[in-house]
Write a protein that holds these residues in place. Structure first.
Motif, PDB file in Angstrom:
ATOM      1  N   SER A 120       0.962  -1.211   0.056  1.00 30.79           N
ATOM      2  CA  SER A 120       0.248  -0.025   0.295  1.00 30.79           C
ATOM      3  C   SER A 120       0.691   1.217  -0.032  1.00 30.79           C
ATOM      4  CB  SER A 120      -0.758  -0.140   1.236  1.00 30.79           C
ATOM      5  OG  SER A 120      -0.766   0.020   2.610  1.00 30.79           O
ATOM      6  N   ARG A 121       2.014   1.224   1.128  1.00 27.98           N
ATOM      7  CA  ARG A 121       3.122   2.282   0.430  1.00 27.98           C
ATOM      8  C   ARG A 121       3.602   2.561  -1.269  1.00 27.98           C
ATOM      9  NH1 ARG A 121       5.707   5.602   3.553  1.00 27.98           N
ATOM     10  NH2 ARG A 121       4.008   5.683   4.996  1.00 27.98           N
ATOM     11  N   MET A 122       3.527   1.793  -1.354  1.00 29.98           N
ATOM     12  CA  MET A 122       3.911   1.829  -2.751  1.00 29.98           C
ATOM     13  C   MET A 122       3.231   2.688  -3.896  1.00 29.98           C
ATOM     14  SD  MET A 122       5.125  -1.471  -5.467  1.00 29.98           S
ATOM     15  CE  MET A 122       6.329  -2.217  -4.885  1.00 29.98           C
ATOM     16  N   LEU A 123       1.980   2.307  -3.769  1.00 30.96           N
ATOM     17  CA  LEU A 123       1.045   2.959  -4.338  1.00 30.96           C
ATOM     18  C   LEU A 123       0.366   3.989  -3.874  1.00 30.96           C
ATOM     19  CD1 LEU A 123      -1.407  -0.221  -4.657  1.00 30.96           C
ATOM     20  CD2 LEU A 123       0.029   0.638  -6.366  1.00 30.96           C
ATOM     21  N   ALA A 124       1.081   4.355  -2.829  1.00 31.81           N
ATOM     22  CA  ALA A 124       0.672   5.599  -2.368  1.00 31.81           C
ATOM     23  C   ALA A 124       2.022   6.791  -2.913  1.00 31.81           C
ATOM     24  CB  ALA A 124       0.984   5.535  -0.331  1.00 31.81           C
ATOM     25  N   ASN A 125       2.731   6.119  -3.109  1.00 36.00           N
ATOM     26  CA  ASN A 125       4.055   6.756  -3.592  1.00 36.00           C
ATOM     27  C   ASN A 125       3.560   7.273  -5.073  1.00 36.00           C
ATOM     28  OD1 ASN A 125       5.482   7.413  -1.143  1.00 36.00           O
ATOM     29  ND2 ASN A 125       6.159   4.968  -1.805  1.00 36.00           N
ATOM     30  N   ASP A 126       2.969   5.925  -5.609  1.00 33.92           N
ATOM     31  CA  ASP A 126       2.477   6.302  -6.938  1.00 33.92           C
ATOM     32  C   ASP A 126       1.340   7.367  -7.353  1.00 33.92           C
ATOM     33  OD1 ASP A 126       3.811   4.239  -7.831  1.00 33.92           O
ATOM     34  OD2 ASP A 126       1.648   3.071  -8.486  1.00 33.92           O
ATOM     35  N   ALA A 127       0.531   7.610  -6.054  1.00 33.62           N
ATOM     36  CA  ALA A 127      -0.404   8.256  -5.781  1.00 33.62           C
ATOM     37  C   ALA A 127       0.335   9.969  -5.582  1.00 33.62           C
ATOM     38  CB  ALA A 127      -1.501   7.998  -5.139  1.00 33.62           C
ATOM     39  N   LEU A 128       0.936   9.634  -5.475  1.00 30.36           N
ATOM     40  CA  LEU A 128       1.821  11.063  -4.965  1.00 30.36           C
ATOM     41  C   LEU A 128       2.471  11.951  -5.674  1.00 30.36           C
ATOM     42  CD1 LEU A 128       2.629  13.093  -2.804  1.00 30.36           C
ATOM     43  CD2 LEU A 128       4.586  11.399  -1.640  1.00 30.36           C
ATOM     44  N   ILE A 129       3.219  10.931  -6.427  1.00 28.25           N
ATOM     45  CA  ILE A 129       4.098  11.526  -8.194  1.00 28.25           C
ATOM     46  C   ILE A 129       3.547  12.404  -8.672  1.00 28.25           C
ATOM     47  CG2 ILE A 129       5.644   9.955 -10.080  1.00 28.25           C
ATOM     48  CD1 ILE A 129       6.703   8.495  -8.370  1.00 28.25           C
ATOM     49  N   LEU A 130       1.772  11.520  -8.495  1.00 28.94           N
ATOM     50  CA  LEU A 130       0.866  11.484  -9.314  1.00 28.94           C
ATOM     51  C   LEU A 130       0.425  13.023  -9.325  1.00 28.94           C
ATOM     52  CD1 LEU A 130      -0.863  11.025 -11.938  1.00 28.94           C
ATOM     53  CD2 LEU A 130      -2.610  10.242 -10.314  1.00 28.94           C
ATOM     54  N   ILE A 131      -0.426  13.509  -7.785  1.00 27.96           N
ATOM     55  CA  ILE A 131      -0.087  14.416  -7.961  1.00 27.96           C
ATOM     56  C   ILE A 131       0.911  15.484  -7.867  1.00 27.96           C
ATOM     57  CG2 ILE A 131      -1.016  16.337  -5.401  1.00 27.96           C
ATOM     58  CD1 ILE A 131      -2.377  12.833  -4.002  1.00 27.96           C
ATOM     59  N   ASN A 132       1.978  15.634  -7.964  1.00 26.51           N
ATOM     60  CA  ASN A 132       3.061  16.772  -8.002  1.00 26.51           C
ATOM     61  C   ASN A 132       2.897  16.669  -9.005  1.00 26.51           C
ATOM     62  OD1 ASN A 132       3.066  16.495  -5.199  1.00 26.51           O
ATOM     63  ND2 ASN A 132       4.737  15.270  -5.109  1.00 26.51           N
ATOM     64  N   GLN A 133       3.070  15.532  -9.848  1.00 25.81           N
ATOM     65  CA  GLN A 133       3.461  16.048 -11.786  1.00 25.81           C
ATOM     66  C   GLN A 133       2.046  16.620 -12.428  1.00 25.81           C
ATOM     67  OE1 GLN A 133       5.508  14.677 -14.383  1.00 25.81           O
ATOM     68  NE2 GLN A 133       6.681  14.401 -12.518  1.00 25.81           N
ATOM     69  N   VAL A 134       0.572  16.742 -11.477  1.00 28.12           N
ATOM     70  CA  VAL A 134      -0.417  17.333 -12.277  1.00 28.12           C
ATOM     71  C   VAL A 134      -0.808  18.446 -11.394  1.00 28.12           C
ATOM     72  CG1 VAL A 134      -1.150  14.853 -13.388  1.00 28.12           C
ATOM     73  CG2 VAL A 134      -2.336  15.807 -11.180  1.00 28.12           C
TER      74      VAL A 134
END
Length: 306
Positions: A96-110
Motif C-alpha cells: 500500500s505504501r508503494m501505491l501511495a507513492n505512485d499517487a503522490l508522484i501523480l499529484i505532484n506531476q499534475v
C-alpha cells in the motif's frame, strides 16, 4: 487531451511516468473555465482489480453540485499500475505504501508539489489513502480524508503472500468464464441481495458488454500484485496517531452488509482515527437505492472543510 462532456464537465486525460516500467493513466474532471489555482482538489483512489470507471457517476454528481454552488472543484481519478489503461512491466510484490507513492508522484506531476489535496479511497484504495495521508501530513498538504469500506489491516498478516503465490491462487478467485465470474462471484460479493434482485441483471449486462473497461481480471499478474498489497497492509499505531494528530476532517464510510471487508474492521478504523462514521445498510460496492445518500455524504464531508 481535453474534452468537454454534454453536461459541461471538462475532462483532461494523460499519462504520468512513475518509472521506466510504470505509467499511470489519469483523468481530471472539473467545471469548464476553472483555474487550477482557484479550485479545491480531490484524488479518488480505486480498490483492487477495478478501473477508475467505477468513480465516474459519483464524480459527475459531486462536480455538478459544487458547480451549482459556484464553487470550483477538480477531481483526479486514475488506474493503478498494470490496471485498466495504466501499464507496468513489473511483476513484483506491491505494498500500500508503494501505491501511495505512485499517487503522490501523480499529484505532484499534475497539480504541483505545493498543492493541497482531499484524499478519498475505497477498499484497497482506502488502504492506499491511509498511506498517502502519512506522506502528505508531514508536508502539511492533506486537507481531509474520506475512507470507504476499508480497514487498517491486521498486525498478523496471514494473507501477506508474494505475487507468485497469489498468481497460483488466482484460478480459485478469478474465473475465466466472464459470465460465471460476474453472476456467481462479483455480484454476490459486491451487492446486497436486495440490489442483486432489483439491479443485478443491469450490472451483469453492463459488465459483460464492457468487461475490460470496468475490471482487470484478465490481467491475472496485475491482480496478483495488487493482492500482495491488500494482504500486507497494516496502519501502525504510530500511523494512527499521526493521522489523528493532523486534526483534519476524517470520515469512514461503513457498509453493514459488506462480504469482502468485515464491517467490524471498518468500525474499528473509524474508532481508531476518531473519525466521523457514516453507516449504510448495503454491500461492498454500494446499493443503487442509496447512491445519492452516499454522494451527499461525500459532499457534506468536503463542505466541512471549505
Amino acid at each position: 487531451m481535453d474534452i468537454t462532456t454534454q453536461d459541461n464537465i471538462k475532462i483532461t486525460s494523460d499519462y504520468v511516468t512513475i518509472s521506466p516500467e510504470v505509467k499511470l493513466y489519469y483523468e481530471i474532471r472539473s467545471s469548464p473555465n476553472v483555474s487550477s489555482q482557484d479550485s479545491f482538489k480531490m484524488i479518488m483512489i480505486m480498490g483492487a482489480f477495478a478501473t477508475m470507471r467505477h468513480f465516474e457517476e459519483q464524480v459527475q454528481y459531486i462536480i455538478n453540485y459544487f458547480t451549482s454552488c459556484q464553487k470550483s472543484i477538480e477531481i483526479l481519478t486514475y488506474d493503478h499500475r498494470g490496471i485498466g489503461k495504466s501499464t507496468s512491466t513489473q511483476f513484483i510484490r506491491q505494498t500500500s505504501r508503494m501505491l501511495a507513492n505512485d499517487a503522490l508522484i501523480l499529484i505532484n506531476q499534475v497539480w504541483g508539489t505545493n498543492s493541497f489535496v482531499h484524499v478519498f479511497g475505497a477498499s484497497l484504495g482506502g488502504m492506499v489513502a491511509q498511506e498517502l495521508a502519512l506522506l502528505l501530513i508531514p508536508l502539511q498538504r492533506l486537507r481531509s480524508l474520506y475512507l470507504v469500506v476499508t480497514s487498517r489491516g491486521t498486525y498478523i498478516r496471514p494473507m501477506s503472500f508474494g505475487p507468485n503465490l497469489w498468481l497460483k491462487l488466482m484460478p480459485l478467485l478469478i474465473k475465466k468464464d466472464r459470465e460465471h465470474m460476474i453472476r456467481n462471484v462479483l455480484l454476490p460479493s459486491a451487492f446486497s441481495p436486495e440490489t442483486i434482485k432489483t439491479s443485478g441483471e443491469i450490472y451483469a449486462t453492463l459488465w459483460l458488454n464492457e468487461y475490460d473497461q470496468w475490471w482487470a481480471f484478465d490481467n491475472q499478474k496485475a491482480c496478483a500484485c495488487q493482492s500482495s498489497a491488500a494482504g500486507s497492509h497494516y496502519l501502525t499505531n504510530t500511523g494512527v496517531q499521526l493521522i489523528r494528530n493532523a486534526h483534519i476532517p476524517i470520515t469512514v464510510q461503513i457498509s453493514s452488509q459488506d462480504k469482502l471487508i468485515s464491517p467490524r474492521k471498518q468500525h474499528e478504523l473509524a474508532k481508531l482515527l476518531n473519525a466521523k462514521a457514516v453507516i449504510f445498510d448495503q454491500g461492498h460496492m454500494g446499493d443503487d437505492h442509496i447512491k445519492e445518500k452516499i454522494y451527499r455524504s461525500i459532499i457534506e464531508h468536503i463542505e466541512n472543510v471549505l
